[in-house]
Design an enzyme around this catalytic site. Structure first.
Site, PDB file in Angstrom:
ATOM      1  N   LYS A 116       0.414   0.835   7.204  1.00  0.00           N
ATOM      2  CA  LYS A 116       0.928  -0.536   7.032  1.00  0.00           C
ATOM      3  C   LYS A 116       2.322  -0.950   8.446  1.00  0.00           C
ATOM      4  O   LYS A 116       1.827  -1.931   9.382  1.00  0.00           O
ATOM      5  CB  LYS A 116       2.473  -0.661   6.008  1.00  0.00           C
ATOM      6  CG  LYS A 116       1.281  -0.699   4.887  1.00  0.00           C
ATOM      7  CD  LYS A 116       2.336  -1.377   3.488  1.00  0.00           C
ATOM      8  CE  LYS A 116       3.224   0.881   3.287  1.00  0.00           C
ATOM      9  NZ  LYS A 116       2.541   1.567   3.185  1.00  0.00           N
ATOM     10  N   PRO A 176       2.214   4.985   0.735  1.00  0.00           N
ATOM     11  CA  PRO A 176       2.623   5.189   2.387  1.00  0.00           C
ATOM     12  C   PRO A 176       1.745   6.049   2.965  1.00  0.00           C
ATOM     13  O   PRO A 176       0.807   6.364   2.521  1.00  0.00           O
ATOM     14  CB  PRO A 176       3.902   6.764   1.763  1.00  0.00           C
ATOM     15  CG  PRO A 176       4.690   6.401   0.424  1.00  0.00           C
ATOM     16  CD  PRO A 176       2.721   5.610  -0.551  1.00  0.00           C
ATOM     17  N   GLY A 177       1.897   5.746   4.296  1.00  0.00           N
ATOM     18  CA  GLY A 177       1.206   6.229   5.412  1.00  0.00           C
ATOM     19  C   GLY A 177      -0.726   5.821   5.377  1.00  0.00           C
ATOM     20  O   GLY A 177      -1.297   6.344   6.428  1.00  0.00           O
ATOM     21  N   GLY A 181       1.158  -1.286   0.197  1.00  0.00           N
ATOM     22  CA  GLY A 181       0.238  -0.057  -0.054  1.00  0.00           C
ATOM     23  C   GLY A 181       0.440   1.416   0.040  1.00  0.00           C
ATOM     24  O   GLY A 181       1.612   1.256   0.141  1.00  0.00           O
ATOM     25  N   ASP A 188      -2.945  24.844 -14.391  1.00  0.00           N
ATOM     26  CA  ASP A 188      -4.988  24.788 -15.276  1.00  0.00           C
ATOM     27  C   ASP A 188      -4.875  23.929 -16.470  1.00  0.00           C
ATOM     28  O   ASP A 188      -5.595  22.732 -17.065  1.00  0.00           O
ATOM     29  CB  ASP A 188      -5.589  25.623 -15.771  1.00  0.00           C
ATOM     30  CG  ASP A 188      -6.607  26.808 -14.375  1.00  0.00           C
ATOM     31  OD1 ASP A 188      -5.944  25.695 -13.411  1.00  0.00           O
ATOM     32  OD2 ASP A 188      -6.391  27.920 -14.286  1.00  0.00           O
ATOM     33  N   HIS A 192     -10.148  35.580 -12.582  1.00  0.00           N
ATOM     34  CA  HIS A 192      -9.775  34.155 -13.480  1.00  0.00           C
ATOM     35  C   HIS A 192     -10.674  33.056 -11.936  1.00  0.00           C
ATOM     36  O   HIS A 192     -10.968  32.227 -12.325  1.00  0.00           O
ATOM     37  CB  HIS A 192      -8.254  34.224 -13.102  1.00  0.00           C
ATOM     38  CG  HIS A 192      -7.786  33.003 -13.315  1.00  0.00           C
ATOM     39  ND1 HIS A 192      -6.986  32.301 -14.315  1.00  0.00           N
ATOM     40  CD2 HIS A 192      -7.771  31.422 -12.385  1.00  0.00           C
ATOM     41  CE1 HIS A 192      -6.671  30.827 -14.521  1.00  0.00           C
ATOM     42  NE2 HIS A 192      -7.184  30.589 -13.075  1.00  0.00           N
ATOM     43  N   GLU A 193     -10.458  33.049 -10.826  1.00  0.00           N
ATOM     44  CA  GLU A 193     -11.076  32.400  -9.895  1.00  0.00           C
ATOM     45  C   GLU A 193     -12.354  32.716 -10.149  1.00  0.00           C
ATOM     46  O   GLU A 193     -12.999  31.168  -9.757  1.00  0.00           O
ATOM     47  CB  GLU A 193     -10.388  32.769  -8.404  1.00  0.00           C
ATOM     48  CG  GLU A 193      -9.006  33.158  -8.144  1.00  0.00           C
ATOM     49  CD  GLU A 193      -8.194  31.471  -8.555  1.00  0.00           C
ATOM     50  OE1 GLU A 193      -9.050  30.164  -8.474  1.00  0.00           O
ATOM     51  OE2 GLU A 193      -7.160  31.178  -9.133  1.00  0.00           O
ATOM     52  N   HIS A 239     -13.442  30.083 -12.556  1.00  0.00           N
ATOM     53  CA  HIS A 239     -13.763  28.679 -11.923  1.00  0.00           C
ATOM     54  C   HIS A 239     -14.947  28.666 -11.789  1.00  0.00           C
ATOM     55  O   HIS A 239     -15.642  27.396 -11.929  1.00  0.00           O
ATOM     56  CB  HIS A 239     -12.782  28.549 -11.548  1.00  0.00           C
ATOM     57  CG  HIS A 239     -10.820  27.868 -11.929  1.00  0.00           C
ATOM     58  ND1 HIS A 239     -10.843  27.922 -12.855  1.00  0.00           N
ATOM     59  CD2 HIS A 239      -9.974  29.069 -11.455  1.00  0.00           C
ATOM     60  CE1 HIS A 239      -9.437  27.537 -13.315  1.00  0.00           C
ATOM     61  NE2 HIS A 239      -8.316  28.408 -12.272  1.00  0.00           N
TER      62      HIS A 239
END
Ligand code: ADP
Ligand code: MG
Ligand code: ZN
Length: 628
Positions: free
Chosen positions: A219, A215-216, A213, A512, A434-435, A438
């Site tokens: 396991k 990382p983190g 699996g 983007d 721009h934002e 979106h």
């Protein structure tokens, strides 16, 4: 004392460095004939090679054991005058001489004139002596702290080379969101607790279990939990610790580890990062590594050597099962594979609940909401998130963690540290448009994730950010959804174009556009979503040694390649046109939102929706998101 070769290397490094400087700087005589030579101008080695290729170099005089050269060059860049130029040569480039000879250039070497032979002897010996002295000093230190002479030389001795925990104190309840793995391991625990009931019916319990699996994902935690549940000791070592500088050490460590384990059976032996030793043998790339192979062979021998019922169970972890040597995966070795994946929504919820137990969290906080906002987070990420939030809470001198600290921590983990606020001006206005671009596309497309918030506060690399609330972890994504994402990603640039004109668009959209291109390309080459038809044309790179892009084995002709490019272009173009239309149609509300964003820096998703709904109808999105 634990003496690791990393430490030795680290220790000797300063000596090496100091030695080198002394040797280079003070001891190596620098007064040679060079100073008598009237070559005032210099050029870089790279330049020199260029000149050489151009045939402008006429003569090379080497000084200083070939470290420096005075070259005579003639060329248009030098005003067609023969000039003497000084070049520092790299310490050793044997090919250079060959090259010069090939070009039939006049070479001459001038020996360094030392004042005496003794001086030269000293200067040549100084560096090695310093190094040996340094190492000797190190050995002395380490042996005095272990209390016995010669201790440091017994590299392979097991002492402290692996960790042993008599009680790990971890139980299955501490590991959340990986129920299938836990179920598999329950069997192992039962065996460790009551081996007789298995052996009575002739059952053999697997000797090795391989945990696979990213990382983190827990396991190590799981392996510890097995030992904790069964109440047996836990031996652990990591694969990279096996593979160290000196031949034979890795193999002898494996031997020692298993010897100790057998003495303490029943127990768990945990080998972390087993891919470091267990790679396919003889794959060649990067050169063979005999040491690693010996270690691996030893590991295989040990695993064959103990009977299935000695009570030693080997648990190994890796994030790359695909590169493991087939011999490791054979029955009788790591014959069971248990995969632990990045948790899904319910898994995240469970993990958050485990880690929230010892934290003071405001009762108003909905853990569910946090779990929703964190797709892709591993168990370790989630643990880290709660810890960050707790730290922030303490810094703010609050009594309990509220949603505000959690939100800030999520933002920080996903997008990086908050930067300094933008100053008002044209650039801030452009970023705002721009934002909002979106955000408006995201809001108006039925199959786009809803907007969580829009902000102008820079974070990490980004100067403004539009956050979306991801839907449930989706394993299946429809064509419409991908198209919606492409359009959402194009929204920023498209708005810049419409508001500021084609000449004013900025580089801010590069990220983007990268996403847009990769999504469109995958539609064509991997998901069969274009008029080329349902063909899989590109595989994910799977060569363990080369980067994905280098190794992707594309199975198509050049003719198809041209078609692919055309299709990708067409998809993006269609999306772009639609986005431009939506932006134009909604210019009034966009302007209003931009003003608000500049004033407030952040607009929450609900506010955004409310304002947009005053101007146009917002399509109904999936139900569960509405409930939030
Ligand atoms: P891995 O070995 O897979 O890289 P670890 O087991 O070392 O991951 O996990 C690191 C930390 O992350 C753990 O100590 C624990 O705090 C947290 N963690 C990871 N996965 C889980 C999980 N499934 N449940 C609870 N905590 C987890
Ligand atoms: Mg680990
Ligand atoms: Zn953008």
């Amino acid at each position: 004392m634990k003496i690791s070769w990393k430490a030795i290397l680290l220790w000797s490094l300063p000596f090496l460095v100091i030695g080198f400087f002394l040797w280079q700087g003070f001891l190596a005589p620098t007064t040679t004939e060079i100073s008598n030579n009237p070559a005032n101008s210099r050029m870089t080695y790279g330049r020199f090679l260029e000149y050489l290729d151009m045939g402008w170099i006429k003569k090379v005089d080497m000084y200083d054991n070939g470290h420096t050269a005075i070259v005579e060059a003639l060329g248009p860049e030098l005003g067609n005058r023969l000039q003497k130029i000084r070049v520092e040569l790299p310490a050793s480039d044997p090919e250079l001489i060959t090259k010069l000879r090939k070009a039939q250039i006049d070479i001459d070497a001038h020996p360094t004139k030392n004042s005496s032979a003794l001086w030269s002897l000293i200067s040549n010996l100084f560096f090695p002596i310093l190094l040996i002295g340094g190492l000797a000093l190190l050995f002395k230190r380490s042996s005095s702290s272990t209390g016995g002479p010669g201790q440091a030389m017994s590299f392979g001795k097991s002492k402290a080379l692996f960790q042993m925990e008599a009680k790990t104190g971890v139980v299955f309840d501490d590991v959340a969101g990986v129920d299938e793995a836990k179920e598999e391991f329950q069997e192992v625990v039962t065996f460790l607790q009551q081996p007789d009931s298995f052996t009575a019916v002739g059952a053999k319990i697997p000797k090795g279990v391989l945990l696979v699996g990213p990382p983190g994902t827990g396991k190590t935690l799981l392996a510890k939990a097995i030992a904790g549940e069964a109440n047996v000791p836990f031996f652990s070592i990591s694969g990279s610790e096996f593979v160290e500088m000196f031949v034979g050490v890795g193999a002898s460590r494996v031997r020692d580890l298993f010897k100790k384990a057998k003495e303490n059976a029943p127990c768990i032996v945990f080998i972390d990062e087993i891919d470091a030793v267990g790679r396919q043998r003889g794959t060649g790339v990067g050169g063979g590594n005999d040491e690693r192979e010996q270690t691996l062979n030893q590991l295989l021998t040990e695993m064959d050597g103990f009977e299935g019922n000695t009570g030693v169970i080997v648990v190994a972890a890796t994030n790359r099962a695909d590169i493991l040597d087939a011999a490791l995966l054979r029955p009788g070795r790591f014959d069971r594979q248990v995969s632990v994946d990045v948790p899904n929504l319910n898994g995240r919820l469970a993990i958050l609940q485990v880690h929230a137990k010892n934290k003071k969290i405001d009762p108003d906080v909905s853990i569910q909401t946090i779990a929703r906002r964190t797709p892709g987070f591993s168990g370790a990420d989630l643990a880290n998130l709660l810890n960050e939030a707790a730290i922030l809470t303490a810094r703010r001198r609050k009594n309990a963690i509220t949603i505000s600290e959690l939100d800030a921590s999520i933002d920080r983990i996903i997008a990086g540290m908050e930067g300094t606020a933008l100053i008002n001006g044209k650039s801030k206005r452009l970023i705002a448009y721009h934002e909002i671009g979106h955000a408006i596309i995201g809001t108006l497309l039925e199959h786009h994730d809803p907007v969580h918030k829009v902000t102008l506060i820079p974070r990490g690399q980004a100067r403004g950010l539009t956050w979306f609330t991801p839907g449930d972890d989706q394993t299946l994504v429809s064509r419409t959804q991908i198209i919606s994402r492409i359009m959402g990603a194009l929204g920023g640039r498209a708005t810049e174009e419409i508001v500021f004109g084609n000449t004013e668009i900025t580089t801010g959209a590069s990220n983007d556009l990268q996403q847009v291109t990769s999504m469109a390309r995958q539609m064509v080459t991997r998901y069969g979503m274009s008029s080329i038809g349902p063909l899989s044309l590109e595989n994910e790179g799977s060569n363990p040694f080369l980067g994905g892009s280098m190794s992707s084995n594309n199975e198509y002709s050049d003719g198809i390649a041209i078609k692919i490019d055309a299709q990708v272009q067409q998809i993006v173009k269609q999306c772009h046109n639609q986005v431009l239309r939506i932006i134009r149609d909604n210019r009034v509300v966009i302007d209003r939102l931009v003003d608000l964003l500049i004033e407030q820096e952040t607009i929450e998703g609900s506010t955004l929706e409310y304002i947009i709904s005053q101007y146009t109808t917002i399509p109904q999105k999936d139900v569960y998101i509405k409930q939030l």
